[in-house]
Design an enzyme around this catalytic site. Sequence first.
Site, PDB file in Angstrom:
ATOM      1  N   SER A   1       7.364  11.127  33.641  1.00  0.00           N
ATOM      2  CA  SER A   1       7.380  11.943  32.425  1.00  0.00           C
ATOM      3  C   SER A   1       6.018  12.591  32.330  1.00  0.00           C
ATOM      4  O   SER A   1       5.057  12.115  32.952  1.00  0.00           O
ATOM      5  CB  SER A   1       7.591  11.027  31.207  1.00  0.00           C
ATOM      6  OG  SER A   1       7.269  11.708  30.000  1.00  0.00           O
TER       7      SER A   1
ATOM      8  N   TYR B   1       6.695   3.122  26.078  1.00  0.00           N
ATOM      9  CA  TYR B   1       7.196   4.122  27.032  1.00  0.00           C
ATOM     10  C   TYR B   1       6.026   4.719  27.820  1.00  0.00           C
ATOM     11  O   TYR B   1       6.074   4.822  29.042  1.00  0.00           O
ATOM     12  CB  TYR B   1       7.945   5.191  26.242  1.00  0.00           C
ATOM     13  CG  TYR B   1       8.561   6.298  27.062  1.00  0.00           C
ATOM     14  CD1 TYR B   1       9.743   6.098  27.760  1.00  0.00           C
ATOM     15  CD2 TYR B   1       7.981   7.566  27.108  1.00  0.00           C
ATOM     16  CE1 TYR B   1      10.327   7.126  28.488  1.00  0.00           C
ATOM     17  CE2 TYR B   1       8.559   8.601  27.826  1.00  0.00           C
ATOM     18  CZ  TYR B   1       9.739   8.373  28.523  1.00  0.00           C
ATOM     19  OH  TYR B   1      10.316   9.394  29.236  1.00  0.00           O
TER      20      TYR B   1
HETATM   21  C1  BGC Z   1      10.376  11.601  26.311  1.00  0.00           C
HETATM   22  C2  BGC Z   1      10.888  12.422  25.163  1.00  0.00           C
HETATM   23  C3  BGC Z   1       9.876  13.500  24.778  1.00  0.00           C
HETATM   24  C4  BGC Z   1       9.441  14.271  26.000  1.00  0.00           C
HETATM   25  C5  BGC Z   1       8.365  15.322  25.708  1.00  0.00           C
HETATM   26  C6  BGC Z   1       9.953  12.502  27.427  1.00  0.00           C
HETATM   27  O1  BGC Z   1       9.460  11.740  28.497  1.00  0.00           O
HETATM   28  O2  BGC Z   1      11.423  10.741  26.762  1.00  0.00           O
HETATM   29  O3  BGC Z   1      11.146  11.585  24.065  1.00  0.00           O
HETATM   30  O4  BGC Z   1      10.442  14.404  23.863  1.00  0.00           O
HETATM   31  O5  BGC Z   1       8.953  13.375  26.967  1.00  0.00           O
HETATM   32  O6  BGC Z   1       7.307  14.806  24.954  1.00  0.00           O
END
Ligand code: BGC
Length: 255
Positions: free
Chosen positions: A143, A156
């Site tokens: 991410s 996360y």
């Molecule tokens: C997350 C989302 C978030 C996006 C951008 C992703 O990795 O799961 O919740 O909106 O990143 O910030």
Amino acid sequence: MTLQGKTAIVTGGNSGIGLSIVLELAKQGANIVIDYVVHPETAVALEQEVLALGDKAIHVQADVSKIADLQKLVDAAVATFGRLDIIVNNAGVETRTSVLDTTEEQYQRVLDINLKSAFFGTQIAAKQMVAQGGGGRIINITSVHEDWPMPGNTAYCLSKGGMRMLTRTAGLELAPHNILVTAVGPGAVATPINTSTMKDAVLLKKLDDAIPLGRMAKPEEIASVVAFLAGEGAAYLTATTIFADGGIMHSSPGL
Ligand code: BGC
């Protein structure tokens, strides 16, 4: 078709970004092991879609937070298709909780499903790739938050930061075997993980306005990067991340 004859495992393969990755790798000719935990009917329907593309697929129920289940996925790939060339460590969850209110249970669930699964998925897949010879590809779906804090989503962020260093460290360790370890770091993608944002018009506008390209990504726009990393064109990429984020990590208020 660049992945003809290759075999790929996609964890969390029956929803969100994972589902698009399954279809994109199949379009490139790969045989696919579709991992899923819930909704077997979606996994079966997806398997049918892959078969209709002329490729082979199996669906395997496996909870990737458990090492034995990850082994089950690799064993299924080898038993059905004879080898394993690609694993996409895609399964992921988030709790949207802060450092002040995250419970031990929430912390453990996020770290197990996101990071532990990627670590042992990498380990178990790499052992098979080393044993069979000929290299391989390990692709972690991280991410933008592997590097960029997201207040209110602490566990996360920790898990994705861990996956960032897994990509880099395993990439170095496995390089002598020509097993390439890379990551794709998506920004905001229109998938079930972002349902709450997409349902809230004000929040969605705020998010779209913050993205230089002005919109969330479609899952297919992440899957195409994964297919690139799995293919010959990415033969010199390892221990690094490609961010597919519409520019959000580098957006600026214009000061
Ligand atoms: C997350 C989302 C978030 C996006 C951008 C992703 O990795 O799961 O919740 O909106 O990143 O910030």
